[in-house]
Write an enzyme that holds these catalytic residues in place. Sequence first.
Site, PDB file in Angstrom:
ATOM      1  N   PRO A 124      -6.241  -1.563   4.922  1.00 63.43           N
ATOM      2  CA  PRO A 124      -6.753  -0.432   5.703  1.00 63.43           C
ATOM      3  C   PRO A 124      -7.808   0.436   5.027  1.00 63.43           C
ATOM      4  O   PRO A 124      -8.381   1.301   5.675  1.00 63.43           O
ATOM      5  CB  PRO A 124      -5.486   0.392   5.974  1.00 63.43           C
ATOM      6  CG  PRO A 124      -4.573   0.076   4.843  1.00 63.43           C
ATOM      7  CD  PRO A 124      -4.844  -1.360   4.495  1.00 63.43           C
ATOM      8  N   ASP A 172      -0.460  11.209   5.703  1.00 65.24           N
ATOM      9  CA  ASP A 172      -1.359  10.264   6.365  1.00 65.24           C
ATOM     10  C   ASP A 172      -2.048  10.911   7.564  1.00 65.24           C
ATOM     11  O   ASP A 172      -3.196  10.581   7.884  1.00 65.24           O
ATOM     12  CB  ASP A 172      -0.597   9.021   6.823  1.00 65.24           C
ATOM     13  CG  ASP A 172      -0.257   8.089   5.670  1.00 65.24           C
ATOM     14  OD1 ASP A 172      -0.953   8.145   4.640  1.00 65.24           O
ATOM     15  OD2 ASP A 172       0.709   7.310   5.802  1.00 65.24           O
ATOM     16  N   GLU A 184      -9.704  13.120  -5.227  1.00 67.68           N
ATOM     17  CA  GLU A 184     -10.817  12.501  -4.500  1.00 67.68           C
ATOM     18  C   GLU A 184     -12.150  13.236  -4.669  1.00 67.68           C
ATOM     19  O   GLU A 184     -13.202  12.605  -4.698  1.00 67.68           O
ATOM     20  CB  GLU A 184     -10.457  12.363  -3.019  1.00 67.68           C
ATOM     21  CG  GLU A 184      -9.268  11.445  -2.761  1.00 67.68           C
ATOM     22  CD  GLU A 184      -9.484  10.019  -3.254  1.00 67.68           C
ATOM     23  OE1 GLU A 184     -10.621   9.661  -3.606  1.00 67.68           O
ATOM     24  OE2 GLU A 184      -8.501   9.263  -3.277  1.00 67.68           O
ATOM     25  N   GLU A 224      -6.951   2.359  -5.862  1.00 66.34           N
ATOM     26  CA  GLU A 224      -7.130   2.416  -7.302  1.00 66.34           C
ATOM     27  C   GLU A 224      -5.897   2.034  -8.111  1.00 66.34           C
ATOM     28  O   GLU A 224      -5.632   2.621  -9.171  1.00 66.34           O
ATOM     29  CB  GLU A 224      -7.574   3.834  -7.686  1.00 66.34           C
ATOM     30  CG  GLU A 224      -6.550   4.930  -7.391  1.00 66.34           C
ATOM     31  CD  GLU A 224      -6.662   5.572  -6.023  1.00 66.34           C
ATOM     32  OE1 GLU A 224      -6.121   6.671  -5.827  1.00 66.34           O
ATOM     33  OE2 GLU A 224      -7.295   4.961  -5.134  1.00 66.34           O
ATOM     34  N   HIS A 282     -16.157   3.960  -7.367  1.00 69.81           N
ATOM     35  CA  HIS A 282     -15.180   4.966  -6.943  1.00 69.81           C
ATOM     36  C   HIS A 282     -13.796   4.640  -7.506  1.00 69.81           C
ATOM     37  O   HIS A 282     -13.129   5.497  -8.109  1.00 69.81           O
ATOM     38  CB  HIS A 282     -15.140   5.022  -5.411  1.00 69.81           C
ATOM     39  CG  HIS A 282     -14.241   6.081  -4.858  1.00 69.81           C
ATOM     40  ND1 HIS A 282     -14.690   7.331  -4.516  1.00 69.81           N
ATOM     41  CD2 HIS A 282     -12.911   6.077  -4.590  1.00 69.81           C
ATOM     42  CE1 HIS A 282     -13.684   8.063  -4.059  1.00 69.81           C
ATOM     43  NE2 HIS A 282     -12.586   7.314  -4.092  1.00 69.81           N
ATOM     44  N   GLU A 283     -13.362   3.385  -7.334  1.00 66.15           N
ATOM     45  CA  GLU A 283     -12.021   3.014  -7.795  1.00 66.15           C
ATOM     46  C   GLU A 283     -11.935   3.014  -9.317  1.00 66.15           C
ATOM     47  O   GLU A 283     -10.894   3.368  -9.885  1.00 66.15           O
ATOM     48  CB  GLU A 283     -11.634   1.645  -7.225  1.00 66.15           C
ATOM     49  CG  GLU A 283     -11.757   1.513  -5.710  1.00 66.15           C
ATOM     50  CD  GLU A 283     -11.103   2.639  -4.925  1.00 66.15           C
ATOM     51  OE1 GLU A 283     -10.124   3.239  -5.413  1.00 66.15           O
ATOM     52  OE2 GLU A 283     -11.597   2.947  -3.819  1.00 66.15           O
ATOM     53  N   GLN A 287       0.876  -1.168   0.000  1.00 62.59           N
ATOM     54  CA  GLN A 287       0.000   0.000   0.000  1.00 62.59           C
ATOM     55  C   GLN A 287       0.911   1.215   0.000  1.00 62.59           C
ATOM     56  O   GLN A 287       1.483   1.569   1.026  1.00 62.59           O
ATOM     57  CB  GLN A 287      -0.938   0.012   1.208  1.00 62.59           C
ATOM     58  CG  GLN A 287      -1.751   1.278   1.375  1.00 62.59           C
ATOM     59  CD  GLN A 287      -2.609   1.605   0.164  1.00 62.59           C
ATOM     60  OE1 GLN A 287      -3.159   0.708  -0.472  1.00 62.59           O
ATOM     61  NE2 GLN A 287      -2.722   2.879  -0.179  1.00 62.59           N
ATOM     62  N   CYS A 288       1.071   1.842  -1.161  1.00 64.15           N
ATOM     63  CA  CYS A 288       2.078   2.895  -1.313  1.00 64.15           C
ATOM     64  C   CYS A 288       1.546   4.311  -1.133  1.00 64.15           C
ATOM     65  O   CYS A 288       2.334   5.232  -0.918  1.00 64.15           O
ATOM     66  CB  CYS A 288       2.757   2.777  -2.682  1.00 64.15           C
ATOM     67  SG  CYS A 288       3.875   1.363  -2.803  1.00 64.15           S
ATOM     68  N   GLN A 289       0.247   4.518  -1.242  1.00 65.37           N
ATOM     69  CA  GLN A 289      -0.284   5.855  -1.006  1.00 65.37           C
ATOM     70  C   GLN A 289      -0.264   6.161   0.491  1.00 65.37           C
ATOM     71  O   GLN A 289      -0.554   5.266   1.298  1.00 65.37           O
ATOM     72  CB  GLN A 289      -1.725   5.938  -1.530  1.00 65.37           C
ATOM     73  CG  GLN A 289      -2.237   7.354  -1.688  1.00 65.37           C
ATOM     74  CD  GLN A 289      -3.644   7.395  -2.280  1.00 65.37           C
ATOM     75  OE1 GLN A 289      -4.503   6.594  -1.907  1.00 65.37           O
ATOM     76  NE2 GLN A 289      -3.885   8.299  -3.208  1.00 65.37           N
ATOM     77  N   TYR A 339     -12.456  14.409   0.003  1.00 65.56           N
ATOM     78  CA  TYR A 339     -13.497  13.663  -0.696  1.00 65.56           C
ATOM     79  C   TYR A 339     -14.810  14.453  -0.750  1.00 65.56           C
ATOM     80  O   TYR A 339     -15.341  14.736  -1.825  1.00 65.56           O
ATOM     81  CB  TYR A 339     -13.762  12.332   0.008  1.00 65.56           C
ATOM     82  CG  TYR A 339     -12.627  11.339  -0.004  1.00 65.56           C
ATOM     83  CD1 TYR A 339     -12.675  10.214  -0.808  1.00 65.56           C
ATOM     84  CD2 TYR A 339     -11.515  11.505   0.823  1.00 65.56           C
ATOM     85  CE1 TYR A 339     -11.656   9.266  -0.808  1.00 65.56           C
ATOM     86  CE2 TYR A 339     -10.483  10.587   0.826  1.00 65.56           C
ATOM     87  CZ  TYR A 339     -10.561   9.462   0.011  1.00 65.56           C
ATOM     88  OH  TYR A 339      -9.526   8.550   0.020  1.00 65.56           O
ATOM     89  N   HIS A 365     -11.294   6.491 -10.510  1.00 68.33           N
ATOM     90  CA  HIS A 365      -9.902   6.912 -10.345  1.00 68.33           C
ATOM     91  C   HIS A 365      -9.049   6.594 -11.577  1.00 68.33           C
ATOM     92  O   HIS A 365      -7.974   7.182 -11.743  1.00 68.33           O
ATOM     93  CB  HIS A 365      -9.285   6.217  -9.131  1.00 68.33           C
ATOM     94  CG  HIS A 365      -9.417   6.990  -7.858  1.00 68.33           C
ATOM     95  ND1 HIS A 365      -9.017   8.305  -7.732  1.00 68.33           N
ATOM     96  CD2 HIS A 365      -9.884   6.630  -6.629  1.00 68.33           C
ATOM     97  CE1 HIS A 365      -9.236   8.712  -6.498  1.00 68.33           C
ATOM     98  NE2 HIS A 365      -9.766   7.721  -5.809  1.00 68.33           N
ATOM     99  N   GLY A 404     -11.155   1.037   1.962  1.00 64.35           N
ATOM    100  CA  GLY A 404     -12.236   0.378   1.243  1.00 64.35           C
ATOM    101  C   GLY A 404     -11.746  -0.136  -0.093  1.00 64.35           C
ATOM    102  O   GLY A 404     -12.116  -1.217  -0.543  1.00 64.35           O
ATOM    103  N   LYS A 446     -11.816   3.303   7.986  1.00 58.38           N
ATOM    104  CA  LYS A 446     -13.115   3.973   8.028  1.00 58.38           C
ATOM    105  C   LYS A 446     -13.967   3.459   9.173  1.00 58.38           C
ATOM    106  O   LYS A 446     -14.765   4.206   9.765  1.00 58.38           O
ATOM    107  CB  LYS A 446     -13.839   3.746   6.704  1.00 58.38           C
ATOM    108  CG  LYS A 446     -15.263   4.282   6.661  1.00 58.38           C
ATOM    109  CD  LYS A 446     -15.940   3.946   5.342  1.00 58.38           C
ATOM    110  CE  LYS A 446     -17.379   4.441   5.330  1.00 58.38           C
ATOM    111  NZ  LYS A 446     -18.064   4.135   4.065  1.00 58.38           N
TER     112      LYS A 446
END
Length: 610
Positions: free
Chosen positions: A265, A375, A317, A270, A294-295, A136-138, A383, A298, A267, A564
């Site tokens: 972590p 983060d 977002e 993308e 949503h994805e 998970q890089c974002q 969003y 993106h 939902g 979330k």
Amino acid sequence: MAALSPNDPCSFSRPDVCQLTHLHLDLDVDFVEKVLRGKVVLSAKKKSADARLLVLDTRDLKIVRVTDESSGADIVFTLHDAVQAFGSKLEISLPAASSTEVKIVIEYETSPQSTALQWLSAQQTAGKRHEFLFSQCQAIHARSLVPCQDSPAVKMPYSAKISAPSQLVALMSAVRQEQVANGNKRSHTFSQEVPIPSYLIALVVGDLDSRRIGPRSLVWAEKETVEAAAFEFSETEAMLAEAEGLLGPYVWGVYDLLVLPPSFPYGGMENPCLTFVTPTLLAGDRSLATVVAHEITHSWTGNLVTNSSPEHFWLNEGHTMFVERKIASRMRGENFRHFDAIGGWKDLSYTVKDVLGVEHPFTVLVPCLNGVDPDDAFSTVPYEKGHSLLMYLEQLLGGPEIFEPFLRAYIDEFKYKSIDTNEWKTFLYKFFKNQSKVLDTVDWNAWFNLPGMPPVKPNFDHSLADACQSLASLWSSASDDLSAFCADDIANMSSFQLREFLSILLDGSVLPEKKIIRMDEVYQLSVMQNSEIKFRWLRLCLKSHMQPAIQAALDFVNQQGRMKFVRPLYRDMCEWSVARPKAVSNYKANETSMHPLTASMIAKDISAFD
């Protein structure tokens, strides 16, 4: 202390001096040591012939050697001391040559503590047969996966060769190519020809199976959940087609989905060609599959047109939320788009007023993130505040038929690029040049730069929300006699409306215990498996200080790691003196099995109550 970039407050890299143009990974996956080991080949272009440094971002990487790709000669490099969450600046002395094109090889190894990678034991998977790895890089975790220019301003194609245990499947955010067996290992090659920012590099290795769900889509999951996932996401191609109708051709070729283990972590994430999703979406009735819309969106808003730094995250977002709800309107009706937007406004209000505070700088749509880990600034604000701006503009300028052509033109204008808010606003004025006086009535400073809720609330269609409000009002105003409530109250409600009903109650006064007990008797809320409903029900019970809800909430946060859900539930428990010690104890007992980002953010949430 090494200086951060003047262009991106969350990166050391200097693409204005020398910018990466391609990245090739050649890595071996070591589940024993919990590291990736190998090399990256970086192609770069000097912005001037006399440029002598390539500056990269790293975090907890072991840099073994740097060489010139053509000659094999060693290259001098300096790895600076770490700076908070931003990692360590890596400066590489470029060979003196007349050409502005350079190619270097960095041999390196990740750390077992890499924040980009989660290594799961077999017991943490559904099948409990094999270990599992996912990335998970974002927002700025790619630097703990590979030395790179870890800024969304830098977009490049990439390729990869990944060596992993032969019994496991390796997937990336790229098109799959060859697989070659080599003893107890198998090498997998990938190619991503569309330029992407580093945060979209993604890798997963696990015991995975797949099912075809569309002409360009497979869904991947562990064998135990792959059939359920195929059912849940069977509308994927329809969503893709609606997105193309709004935004133009899908350029990525493949659109696959991957259902990750519960500790993921978010939902969804993308990653191009391979959207990651949480198993909490597997409701059994497709009611939560809107996250996929949503994805999918993106693929245009974020992946094709990208914010130039984390400060302009709303461009990704806000547009994605707006188009996601456009897709929903085409599949479920325009009143559903408004209904979902009403829920988003409530989520925004909760974040602004209850979590952050109306004066908090992170409630600004375009925040200042100098020295801030992005983060820490992550919330619903980019969003939903971004969505609200776009919905307000749509209504101000004449409605969907007037505003939707702007969305497609925006993608056409900036595809393959990274932009900031000023560039977006300039193009908005250019596109609506005949309505510049209307746009001048917008309080741009308040929207972009002031904290708190948006300065204007869009006009919402409340037709689907009215039933939710009416039922919630009946419960709030009911006297001691609750016998009139029955299962028929919600018989004609969708799961979306039931979620909204609970959200309205959460926003109101604390309900007495007997009302909570009666509500569960007639509606059976405590046994519903829809994660969005369960989440709101648990929060409502905790708000009313229902003792059994403590263990139910702890079970829920231990079963999945979607922030979330887990962060609000931990905050709710910490606000209640009876539940707080149990929440803290539970966190300490489960911290090591959590995703590192989830563990870090919950720790900060808990400390706020010290």
